[in-house]
Scaffold this motif. Structure first.
Motif, PDB file in Angstrom:
ATOM      1  N   ALA A   1      44.700 -14.061  10.572  1.00  0.00           N
ATOM      2  CA  ALA A   1      43.283 -14.432  10.560  1.00  0.00           C
ATOM      3  C   ALA A   1      42.425 -13.287  11.091  1.00  0.00           C
ATOM      4  O   ALA A   1      41.355 -12.984  10.533  1.00  0.00           O
ATOM      5  CB  ALA A   1      43.073 -15.687  11.396  1.00  0.00           C
ATOM      6  N   LEU A   2      42.881 -12.627  12.152  1.00  0.00           N
ATOM      7  CA  LEU A   2      42.131 -11.495  12.714  1.00  0.00           C
ATOM      8  C   LEU A   2      42.100 -10.323  11.745  1.00  0.00           C
ATOM      9  O   LEU A   2      41.080  -9.627  11.627  1.00  0.00           O
ATOM     10  CB  LEU A   2      42.764 -11.074  14.044  1.00  0.00           C
ATOM     11  N   GLU A   3      43.200 -10.111  11.043  1.00  0.00           N
ATOM     12  CA  GLU A   3      43.244  -9.042  10.048  1.00  0.00           C
ATOM     13  C   GLU A   3      42.267  -9.329   8.908  1.00  0.00           C
ATOM     14  O   GLU A   3      41.557  -8.426   8.435  1.00  0.00           O
ATOM     15  CB  GLU A   3      44.668  -8.908   9.507  1.00  0.00           C
ATOM     16  N   LEU A   4      42.199 -10.579   8.487  1.00  0.00           N
ATOM     17  CA  LEU A   4      41.270 -10.951   7.425  1.00  0.00           C
ATOM     18  C   LEU A   4      39.827 -10.789   7.892  1.00  0.00           C
ATOM     19  O   LEU A   4      38.947 -10.396   7.110  1.00  0.00           O
ATOM     20  CB  LEU A   4      41.536 -12.398   6.986  1.00  0.00           C
ATOM     21  N   LEU A   5      39.579 -11.057   9.160  1.00  0.00           N
ATOM     22  CA  LEU A   5      38.232 -10.852   9.706  1.00  0.00           C
ATOM     23  C   LEU A   5      37.845  -9.377   9.643  1.00  0.00           C
ATOM     24  O   LEU A   5      36.722  -9.033   9.271  1.00  0.00           O
ATOM     25  CB  LEU A   5      38.180 -11.350  11.153  1.00  0.00           C
ATOM     26  N   ARG A   6      38.797  -8.504   9.966  1.00  0.00           N
ATOM     27  CA  ARG A   6      38.518  -7.066   9.887  1.00  0.00           C
ATOM     28  C   ARG A   6      38.237  -6.649   8.443  1.00  0.00           C
ATOM     29  O   ARG A   6      37.319  -5.860   8.189  1.00  0.00           O
ATOM     30  CB  ARG A   6      39.694  -6.282  10.466  1.00  0.00           C
ATOM     31  N   ASP A   7      39.013  -7.187   7.498  1.00  0.00           N
ATOM     32  CA  ASP A   7      38.769  -6.883   6.086  1.00  0.00           C
ATOM     33  C   ASP A   7      37.388  -7.356   5.652  1.00  0.00           C
ATOM     34  O   ASP A   7      36.702  -6.694   4.856  1.00  0.00           O
ATOM     35  CB  ASP A   7      39.834  -7.554   5.219  1.00  0.00           C
TER      36      ASP A   7
END
Length: 867
Positions: A486-492
């Motif tokens: 989820a955090l990685e998707l937020l960065r994307d």
């Protein structure tokens, strides 16, 4: 304002009627516009001493003057001459000719002030009709009062017409005032008059007034007709009085007056009440009589039945729509498809969807979204993809994004959050596509989506995810504890240039805090602020809860101060949890300091938090500190409840300060608080422990007098107190009373009685209850055995005492050396050994190793006897 030449004060405002009932009554969708609840109003005709031509000329001239000179009137001889020709018929004609209610009202008031002229029922009703259409409630109120003040003669028909004008604006009190003063108006109300009044009352939703007036009408000998019963039926329907409405309907039906309109009123009402089956039976009854519902009513019922999750019956009515040749529109298909999707009847929903398209009705985004969500939610990805692909070409990009969001939501709802993540990644990658090797952009996008998502949910044009798209997937990842993804998707999302929304950050921060990843939640809070989003109370309280669970007092207080600066309040549940946690961990003073710091920060902790802290202080023996905290609650403008008072009373009693506890009880009574059973139990226990059995019994008597039922704790406490006061007979009386009251006897009760009787030297009686305990298979503690053993030995019955000792050994009830009962048992063994009748038995018991920790008689600290 003046009517009829008199200055009239405004009437007081009537009670407000229920506008929803009026709306339902006036705009009931099943009633054709030409149909009314009453026959056409009586047409009033005026007589005149003037010839028609003279009256017409005067009326024309007056109309011209008032139309031209509104709002001021010329003061000239011509107008004075016209005033001399005024008649009610002329005024009535002019009122009907004038444009606008203000001009009409000016003329009406001017006419009332002319010498020799008096308004009659025709002019009053004409003016009332104009004001009613113009929704001039205040002027209508004055007009109604003026009619009574001038005792204007009214016919039954004229009075009924006036009721209808007033009722259309909800002026029910004025209508009733007129009716009650009918005698002053030289009017004897007839059936039509009553019908008009009942109609007005029904429109306002005043069902109790409808009932009263209907009974009054019947009691006066007037025979009700269809137009009487219809307002009564409508009033009961609007009020949801099921049985009464049916009774009125049956009366209408049995009189032969039931038509499509009557049936429609009841059917629609059944639908509103959720009585779908009853409504449907009524529809079938209509059809058997050769009647049918109109198009508008069918549409209303289809919506109503579907809302009640009775789409099965809604579909039957939809077939009627087809059968009667009425229009099948998008709204009908949308509500039915939605209802079928909720019921998970996806095959029927799909049939309706294709049928709609065959008819040339193009589904809107809402319908397509319902279908995609439903099929994805059930794992029917191929069908969902087919629906999306078939209609996507006709939609713009914004609509297409909404549909792909539905796919994302459907996937996450079905537990396919990883597929949802892959799909949103494909959507992001579509913006980076450029023509390559002679391929069109659409073809390259299609290749990318096929590589990422397989054969499902491919798209040929750029479909960029929006904030809602990211929120759906991130929320799904959070719920499945895939926070790193989820955090990685937020960065994307940020790299793609999408700002996101507050909900995305809140979901992530909340889940990070639930996983005790506090540092990351603070970092995300910082990024949230940098992105221009203001943290909400939910954001702060997610972090605050984590700090409280960690017992990080300084961090919690710092955050509370920041929350106050931003206008947010900490959640009570977190404050209370922290205080309870600290108290349970023995950090009572830290809990109190936290409460004080919260007050200094500008927040009053909840009374439950104060109560928890007080309980902790009493448990830690800090009685005076607990009392101080209790008093501070009043300073902080809290009014401690019965629970808080009970904690103080119980704490004081346990500390041996029963007299102070009694003062707290008095304070309770002065504040209007009613002592509970817990209050009395605490006081009874306190008095017993203070050896004041007399005060305990007095408290018990008050408890019973006030209707409080004593509990097993109450009786057990008193029984123990009686035995401690050497009153075993009274203890046994209480025991029997407890049994008669139906209290379930517990192990604690038996222990208190057996031990108490032993203390009083009533070991034989104690033995009876001891055996009763065993019969009830209640666990007997070592303490009870020791008390009973010592009691028999003290009375010289050493042989039976030894029998109890052997029973203890056999049941492994012998205490360990660290047990407080161990010295008492050793003393009993010593006495048994020293007695010539039992010393050999004791010696053999020890020699056989059956007495734990006693290896020889030397361990008893006594001389060895010679055998």
């Amino acid at each position: 304002m003046a009517f009829g030449g008199l200055k009239t004060a405004h009437l007081s405002s009537p009670k407000h009627f229920n506008p929803s009932h009026l709306f339902q009554f006036l705009l009931l969708p099943t009633i054709p516009s030409h149909q009314t609840l009453l026959p056409p109003p009586i047409q009033f005709h005026s007589n005149s001493n003037y010839s028609p031509n003279t009256r017409s000329v005067a009326a024309q001239e007056l109309s011209a003057v008032f139309s031209k000179h509104h709002p001021s009137l010329p003061d000239n001889t011509h107008l004075q001459n016209l005033a001399e020709k005024l008649t009610p018929e002329t005024v009535e004609t002019v009122l009907k000719d004038l444009k606008g209610w203000r001009t009409a009202h000016q003329f009406f008031s001017w006419a009332a002030q002319q010498d020799g002229f008096v308004h009659n029922r025709y002019t009053y009703n004409t003016m009332a009709s104009i004001l009613s259409r113009a929704r001039q409630e205040s002027l209508l109120k004055i007009l109604a009062k003026d009619v009574v003040n001038h005792s204007c003669p009214m016919s039954p028909g004229a009075l009924g017409f006036l009721f209808r004008c007033l009722g259309s604006q909800g002026l029910i009190d004025e209508a009733q005032y007129l009716f009650d003063n009918a005698k002053r108006l030289n009017c004897v109300p007839n059936t039509y008059t009553y019908n008009c009044l009942l109609e007005a009352l029904a429109k306002s939703g005043r069902v109790e007034l409808v009932e009263t007036r209907f009974k009054e009408m019947v009691g006066s000998g007037r025979e009700p007709n269809k137009f009487t019963l219809m307002p009564v039926l409508q009033a009961y329907c609007n009020a949801g009085k099921f049985e009464q409405a049916l009774a009125v309907f049956d009366r209408i039906y049995n009189s032969g007056w039931a038509d499509e309109h009557v049936f429609t009123v009841l059917v629609v009402s059944f639908s509103k009440w959720g009585e779908v089956d009853k409504a449907f039976k009524l529809i079938e009854r209509m059809e058997r009589l050769g009647m049918r519902l109109n198009e508008k009513t069918l549409c209303v019922l289809i919506h109503g039945f579907t809302e009640e999750r009775r789409v099965d019956k809604a579909l039957v009515l939809f077939d009627r729509i087809k059968e009667f040749g009425f229009e099948r529109n998008l709204a009908l298909y949308s509500v039915l498809i939605g209802g079928l999707c909720v019921r998970k009847d996806l095959n029927k929903a799909l049939d309706l969807y294709w049928e709609m398209k065959e008819l040339g009705i193009f589904p809107d985004v809402g319908v397509i979204k319902k279908m995609i969500l439903a099929f994805c939610g059930e794992g029917e990805m191929i069908t969902a993809e087919r629906i999306l692909e078939e209609d996507s070409e006709k939609l713009d990009v914004d609509a297409l994004v909404l549909l792909f969001n539905a796919v994302l939501e459907g996937l996450t709802n079905h537990g396919e959050v990883d597929k949802a993540r892959l799909l949103i990644q494909a959507m992001m990658e579509s913006q980076e596509v450029h023509p390559a090797q002679g391929k069109a952009v659409e073809s390259v996008i299609d290749d990318i989506t096929e590589a990422v998502t397989g054969n499902l949910f491919r798209f040929k044009k750029v479909v960029l995810p929006n904030a809602a798209s990211f929120n759906i997937v991130i929320d799904g990842l959070c719920k499945t504890q895939k926070l790193d993804m989820a955090l990685e998707l937020l960065r994307d999302m940020v790299v793609m240039g999408c700002a996101g929304n507050v909900l995305i950050y809140n979901n992530l921060i909340h889940e990070l805090c639930n996983m005790d990843r506090l540092d990351e939640s603070y970092e995300l809070l910082r990024k949230m602020k940098e992105s221009g989003f203001e943290p909400t109370h939910f954001t702060y309280n997610s972090i605050f809860g984590c700090l409280c669970r960690r017992e990080n007092l300084s961090g919690a207080l710092d955050l509370v101060i920041e929350m106050r600066r931003n206008g947010h309040e900490p959640w009570i549940k977190h404050c209370t949890m922290l205080v309870k946690q600290l108290c349970e961990g023995g950090k009572v003073m830290d809990a109190c300091s936290f409460l004080n710091d919260m007050v200094r920060a500008g927040f009053l902790p909840n009374i439950i938090a104060y109560t928890a802290a007080m309980k902790g202080l009493f448990k830690a023996g800090e009685v005076d500190q607990a009392l101080k905290l209790f008093r501070s609650m009043f300073v902080n403008q809290y009014l401690p409840d019965v629970v808080a008072h009970n904690i103080v009373i119980d704490g004081l009693c346990k500390a041996g300060r029963a007299f102070e506890a009694q003062e707290i009880v008095k304070e309770m009574l002065e504040k209007g608080l009613v002592p509970s059973v817990v209050t009395y139990n605490s006081m009874i226990d306190g008095w017993c422990k203070s050896d004041r059995i007399d005060l305990a019994l007095l408290c018990f008597s008050r408890m019973v007098e006030e209707g409080k039922l004593p509990t097993i704790f109450t009786y057990t406490t008193l029984i123990d107190g009686m035995c401690n006061a050497s009153r075993p007979d009274d203890a046994l009386i209480l025991w029997n009373e407890m049994k008669e009251k139906g209290c379930e006897l517990s192990k604690i009760s038996y222990v208190a009685l057996v031990n108490g009787l032993c203390k009083c030297g009533r070991e034989e009686a104690a033995l009876v209850y001891f055996r009763e305990m065993e019969e009830k298979e209640l666990e007997v503690d070592t303490f009870v055995y020791v008390a009973l053993l010592n009691s028999f030995i003290s009375k010289g019955n050493l042989i039976f005492g030894f029998q109890l000792l052997k029973e203890m050994v056999r049941k492994l009830k012998f205490p360990s050396p660290t047990d407080k009962n161990y010295p008492l048992l050793i003393d009993a063994l010593r006495k048994l050994y020293e007695d010539e009748n039992t010393f050999l038995d004791v010696q053999n018991l020890i020699a056989e190793g059956l007495v734990p920790s006693i290896h020889s008689v030397h361990d008893l600290g006594t001389d060895i006897k010679e055998t």
